[in-house]
Design a protein around this motif. Structure first.
Motif, mmCIF file in Angstrom:
data_model
loop_
_atom_site.group_PDB
_atom_site.id
_atom_site.type_symbol
_atom_site.label_atom_id
_atom_site.label_comp_id
_atom_site.label_asym_id
_atom_site.label_seq_id
_atom_site.Cartn_x
_atom_site.Cartn_y
_atom_site.Cartn_z
ATOM 1 N N THR A 195 1.838 -5.297 -2.111
ATOM 2 C CA THR A 195 3.294 -5.257 -2.223
ATOM 3 C C THR A 195 3.747 -4.321 -3.341
ATOM 4 N N ALA A 196 3.061 -4.377 -4.474
ATOM 5 C CA ALA A 196 3.395 -3.501 -5.603
ATOM 6 C C ALA A 196 3.218 -2.041 -5.236
ATOM 7 N N GLN A 197 2.162 -1.754 -4.477
ATOM 8 C CA GLN A 197 1.912 -0.369 -4.053
ATOM 9 C C GLN A 197 3.012 0.101 -3.099
ATOM 10 N N GLU A 198 3.425 -0.784 -2.184
ATOM 11 C CA GLU A 198 4.467 -0.435 -1.219
ATOM 12 C C GLU A 198 5.809 -0.171 -1.904
ATOM 13 N N GLN A 199 6.054 -0.867 -3.008
ATOM 14 C CA GLN A 199 7.325 -0.723 -3.719
ATOM 15 C C GLN A 199 7.294 0.403 -4.743
ATOM 16 N N HIS A 200 6.110 0.967 -4.961
ATOM 17 C CA HIS A 200 5.948 2.008 -5.991
ATOM 18 C C HIS A 200 6.612 3.328 -5.565
ATOM 19 N N ARG A 256 -2.162 -9.717 -1.901
ATOM 20 C CA ARG A 256 -0.798 -9.512 -1.412
ATOM 21 C C ARG A 256 0.071 -8.906 -2.502
#
Length: 247
Positions: free
Chosen positions: A242-247, A238
């Motif tokens: 999440t980190a990828q989505e916020q990148h 997760r």
């Protein structure tokens, strides 16, 4: 990428800890594990955390947790699958929850990916239930390098497909899963699992146990709730997504 997990399979479980970190819950229907009360509790948990609910039907084989193939006729298989979906659907209705998809469990899942007759029977079972449903059920299957035959059969039955990869399972060179009876079939190291997830998020292909690339379309990533260290694994996945989505 959505994160899904097989849940509600055991009366004693850590589902309440896992549920906040996933997007889709594949809820056992009683034929390989669970009971009515556990199913109901799992539905409530999914609602609490806004998790999409799916049915997780199996061969009728509690003794072996649904992990052995059973030789039954197409008509018997259709009835068994519909019985299980119907049970989960009834409990969802009672809780004002929506059942949105079906993902077979264990040996039934593996068999449908190897045997087109079994896949067609599962599609028939779902299609017959969809006739009277306001929201048709989708079917979750394993992502393969070539899914054309599965897409053709699903289309014939007017069923949409979700394609999933497994975060915690090793792959054969043909794109199918390494049997659980073989060494290395289940990945238990968090870093291995996170690395696979990050590679997929970076549009890199899955790799087989022999490092062969397996390019395929993937909608969801699955972790099995009974995998050792499943909770820590799911939390790490997760965080990565999440980190990828916020990148």
């Amino acid at each position: 990428m959505k994160l899904n997990c097989d849940l509600g399979e055991f009366t004693e479980n850590n589902d309440a800890d896992i549920m906040p970190f996933i997007d889709m819950a594949n809820i056992a229907c009683g034929f390989h594990g669970s009971d009515a009360f556990t199913i109901k509790k799992t539905i409530k948990l999914a609602q609490q955390h806004h998790v999409v609910i799916g049915a997780h039907p199996s061969y009728p084989d509690v003794e072996n947790f649904g992990r052995l193939s059973i030789n039954i006729t197409p008509d018997e298989l259709i009835a068994d699958v519909q019985y299980q979906i119907g049970a989960l659907q009834a409990l969802c209705t009672a809780e004002n929850a929506k059942l949105e998809y079906v993902k077979p469990h264990g040996a039934l899942y593996n068999d449908m990916m190897k045997n087109i007759t079994i896949f067609d029977s599962i599609c028939q079972a779902i299609a017959q239930l969809n006739q009277s449903s306001e929201k048709p059920l989708s079917l979750m299957i394993q992502a393969l390098t070539d899914s054309a035959v599965f897409e053709k059969i699903a289309s014939k039955h007017h069923i949409s497909l979700y394609f999933e990869a497994f975060a915690d399972r090793a792959y054969l060179d043909n794109g199918l899963l390494v049997p659980r009876s073989e060494a290395g079939a289940v990945l238990t190291d968090n870093q291995d699992v996170v690395s696979r997830c990050q590679a997929l998020l970076d549009q890199q292909p899955l790799l087989s146990i022999n490092q062969r690339p397996l390019p395929c379309h993937i909608d969801a990533l699955c972790v099995h709730g009974d995998t050792p260290n499943a909770l820590a694994m799911i939390k790490a996945l997760r965080a990565t997504i999440t980190a990828q989505e916020q990148h």
